[in-house]
Write an enzyme that holds these catalytic residues in place. Structure first.
Site, PDB file in Angstrom:
ATOM      1  N   LYS A  75      40.265  31.538  42.863  1.00 54.25           N
ATOM      2  CA  LYS A  75      40.908  31.024  41.433  1.00 54.25           C
ATOM      3  C   LYS A  75      40.286  29.798  41.140  1.00 54.25           C
ATOM      4  CE  LYS A  75      45.623  30.191  39.759  1.00 54.25           C
ATOM      5  NZ  LYS A  75      46.826  30.140  39.779  1.00 54.25           N
ATOM      6  N   SER A 150      49.943  33.121  37.194  1.00 50.58           N
ATOM      7  CA  SER A 150      48.552  32.653  36.706  1.00 50.58           C
ATOM      8  C   SER A 150      47.464  33.179  37.161  1.00 50.58           C
ATOM      9  CB  SER A 150      48.920  31.008  36.500  1.00 50.58           C
ATOM     10  OG  SER A 150      48.749  30.651  37.901  1.00 50.58           O
ATOM     11  N   SER A 174      52.901  32.452  40.829  1.00 48.33           N
ATOM     12  CA  SER A 174      51.585  32.979  40.423  1.00 48.33           C
ATOM     13  C   SER A 174      50.817  33.774  41.361  1.00 48.33           C
ATOM     14  CB  SER A 174      51.030  31.724  39.792  1.00 48.33           C
ATOM     15  OG  SER A 174      51.483  31.463  38.709  1.00 48.33           O
TER      16      SER A 174
END
Ligand code: GLN
Length: 474
Positions: A75, A150, A174
């Site tokens: 990420k 997210s 997330s």
């Protein structure tokens, strides 16, 4: 479907060189990710260099790491040295990390290959990966739908089968929510068990790094590598990490007590999801688990508490992005104050600004007691609900999300309805306990449904155990 062992076997049995494997993966990403957009940055040159280095290591007969040649996606809020790290924001568009996060050091040591940095909601604020400055990520299973967020890019990269492993971060859901939307496994570990050193802080008391995988065995393998005390993270907890792979050898759910919290099955929950979760609960009961109705009475306050606590911490954490030290700086300015205001106004997107304003308001004198302090007290009550529940049960089972992956654009203009998509995951972060989302079936549109299994502090091994039982009996 890619797994660690399927790839490692190919390499170690000399069916493919690491270099050719990585080349193929990039070819695949370059074709199919045009549409999905799960990556912000691809680290092709560096990955191929590492691949060649690993091939040499293998032909020299040197010992190989646990993740030898395994491609992994990271990420874009986790620092990878010399790589661009944007947090999906204009304000960090051209920022390069000067150092590796602890989790990256650990992966590198085990001979993993970092393929690239994945798309996300800007600064991890969101549930759909639609707030990224670098465009939305689409759900690989239905391109008209969001992948969740997210960590949507990380979930999509595993779901699209580009990579068997990805790391995400989970502040309020997330990892788990996108895992559920994309039909993969996603785990948020106990707060303090995976180092946050090198993770860009959103809400420091809630943030945790965790993995996405295609299988529970892989989850155990990656958890073995990334968990453990780190003196560089002041919230890191110094306790012995179990061997998660060894712990998976005896799968046993007999006489385990599973709590079903009434508050998580009320209105707002999609019926198809509810039915599949109850089927799984019945199945566990048939196989010897004890099912118990429980109550987590402060659940209804979790979303409002979270948005005060998380936004307050975010407003403090994001103060460092002022055009002086990191990334983007607006040049058309008359004085220092204008530099700050213009840089931040242009550099941050709307959702990030909304959180900073909400947090600054909650922390301001005159409102602090009414909002921030109150939220901290309610947070404690929410945590206490779990402490009480775990005196009676071993696990708590809930849906991961009240709906399946929603359509792109469906919620982006309605922040409140977006905030509610984390209603089942948020209280876990407020309490700091571990939880996983596992795929348990599909709805009538063939979209995946995720089930959340919550455990007590440090009970990741037990969570993997029951998850493996369900995976095995799919
Ligand atoms: N969707 C939640 C939020 O927007 C959770 C985000 C996260 O876990 N990073 O804050």
């Amino acid at each position: 479907m890619k797994t660690i062992d399927s790839i490692k076997n190919l390499i170690l049995n000399k069916k493919i060189t690491v270099e050719n494997l990585i080349k193929k993966i990039f070819e695949d990403i370059e074709t199919r990710d045009k549409e999905i957009n799960s990556f912000i940055t691809l680290s092709k040159t560096k990955a191929l260099e590492k691949a060649a280095f690993l091939d040499k290591k293998l032909s020299n007969g040197e010992p190989v790491g646990e993740l030898f040649g395994i491609p992994i996606a990271i990420k874009d809020n986790i620092n990878v040295k010399n790589e661009r790290m944007t947090c999906a924001s204009k304000i960090l568009e051209n920022f390069r990390s000067p150092y590796n996060a602890t989790v990256i050091e650990k992966l590198e040591k085990e001979d993993a290959i970092i393929i690239g940095k994945t798309n996300m909601d800007e600064f991890a604020m969101g549930s759909s990966t639609e707030t990224s400055y670098f465009g939305i990520t689409k759900n690989p299973l239905d391109l008209s739908r969001v992948p969740g967020g997210s960590s949507g890019g990380s979930a999509a990269s595993v779901s699209a089968d580009f990579v068997p492993l990805a790391l995400g971060s989970d502040t309020g859901g997330s990892i788990r929510q996108p895992a559920s939307f994309c039909g993969v496994y996603g785990l948020k570990p106990t707060y303090g068990t995976v180092s946050r050193y090198g993770l860009v802080a959103f809400a420091s008391s809630l943030d945790q790094i965790g993995p996405f995988t295609n299988s529970i065995d892989d989850m155990a393998k990656i958890l073995n590598i990334i968990s453990g005390y780190d003196e560089k993270d002041s919230t890191s907890i110094n306790i012995k990490v179990p061997n998660f792979i060894e712990e998976l050898k005896n799968i046993d759910i007999k006489n385990k007590t599973i709590g079903i919290p009434d508050e998580f099955f009320k209105e707002g929950l999609d019926n198809e999801i509810k039915n599949i979760i109850f089927e799984k609960i019945e199945f566990l009961e048939k196989n010897g688990a004890i099912i118990k109705k429980i109550s987590l009475p402060h659940t209804e306050y979790s979303v409002s508490t979270y948005y005060i606590v998380a936004s307050s911490e975010a407003s403090a954490n994001l103060a460092r992005f002022d055009g002086v030290k990191y990334g983007f700086r607006e040049k058309n300015i008359k004085n220092l104050l204008e530099e700050y205001t213009k840089t931040r106004s242009i550099g941050f997107g709307n959702e990030v600004k909304r959180r900073i304003m909400l947090g600054t308001f909650s922390l301001s004198s005159g409102y602090y007691d009414a909002y921030y302090k109150k939220a901290q007290k309610v947070r404690n009550l929410i945590k206490q609900d779990f402490v009480n529940a775990f005196k009676e049960v071993d696990f708590i089972i809930t849906p991961t999300s009240p709906s399946i992956a929603f359509k792109i654009g469906e919620k982006i203009s309605d922040p409140l309805s977006m905030y509610l998509s984390d209603i089942y995951t948020i209280s876990v972060n407020l309490a700091g306990i571990p939880a996983i989302s596992i795929p348990v079936g599909k709805n009538s549109n063939s979209m995946p449904i995720g089930m959340q299994i919550i455990g007590n502090y440090f009970k990741e091994a037990e969570i993997l155990n029951i998850s493996k039982f369900l995976e095995f009996n799919k």
